[in-house]
Design an enzyme around this catalytic site. Sequence first.
Site, short mmCIF file in Angstrom:
data_model
loop_
_atom_site.label_atom_id
_atom_site.label_comp_id
_atom_site.label_asym_id
_atom_site.label_seq_id
_atom_site.Cartn_x
_atom_site.Cartn_y
_atom_site.Cartn_z
N ASP A 222 59.64 35.61 36.75
CA ASP A 222 60.08 36.41 35.60
C ASP A 222 59.00 36.48 34.52
OD1 ASP A 222 60.10 33.84 34.59
OD2 ASP A 222 62.24 33.79 34.13
N GLU B 231 60.84 31.03 28.79
CA GLU B 231 61.60 32.03 29.53
C GLU B 231 61.63 33.35 28.75
OE1 GLU B 231 62.18 31.44 32.45
OE2 GLU B 231 63.48 29.72 32.87
#
Length: 223
Positions: free
Chosen positions: A119, A126
Site C-alpha cells: 500500500d 500507513e
Amino acid sequence: QFVATLVRRKPRCVLGLATGSTPLGLYAELVRMHREEGLDFSRVVTFNLDEYVGLSGSHPQSYRHFMQQNLFDHINIDPRDTHVPDGRALDFESYCEQYERMIAEEGGIDMQLLGIGGDGHIAFNEPGSSLGSRTRLKTLTEETVRDNARFFGSEKDVPRLAITMGVGTILESRQCLLLAAGASKARAIRDTIEGPITAQITASALQLHRDVIAILDQEAARL
Ligand code: F6R
C-alpha cells in the site's frame, strides 16, 4: 556495497534499519562481508524503524528478535548501540520522544534502509499518515495485517498496533536506500516514484528527499 562503503568511510555511522522479507539478502551479505572481508561494525550505531506493540524482544515475531537472528548476532556490533523500539514501553508518548532524542544525540541517521508495503507504506506509516509525522504509535491497516499474517500463522495473532518512526523522521536521514522486489510492489513503486506526493502513499514523500537510491528488481520496476 552502499552500506559497506559507508561503514568503512565512517566507522561510527548511524544506520537506520528495516525488517521484513526485503532486506534479508542485504543482511546476509553484510554478515558475509563481516566474516570473509572483516567488515567492522564495532562502532556502528543502528536504529530500527519499527516494532509491534505488545511483543517483547524475545518474542519470535518481534523485530528485535528478527534483527538479532538476521544481523546483530552474526556481526561485531556493540549490543548497546543497537536500537529497536520497545514494544512494551510503559509510556509510549515519552518513549517515542526519547527514541527521537537518541537518534538526534547520535548525530542523526546517515543511511536509512527502507522496504515498502504493497500500500506504499514506509516503516509502519500507513496510508493517511501525516508526511510530517514523528515516532509514534500507528494502527496497522487490514492489508498490512494480512500481509504480515504469513509470519504469525494467522491474522488474529498479528498485533494491531506498532511503534514506528514517522515520515518526517525518515526524511531527516541523510540518505535513504529503498529496496523493492516482486510484482506485489510494482504499483506502490510506480506511485512512489512517479505519482503525486500524497499521504495515501507515504513512500511518495521520498520525492522531497535530496538523496534517495531505489534498488528494484525487474518485477517491482515493471510499471
Ligand atoms: C519493516 C517495515 C515495513 C516493511 C514493508 C515491506 O521494518 O518498516 O515498512 O519494509 O512492510 O515488508 P516486506 O519487506 O516483508 O515486503
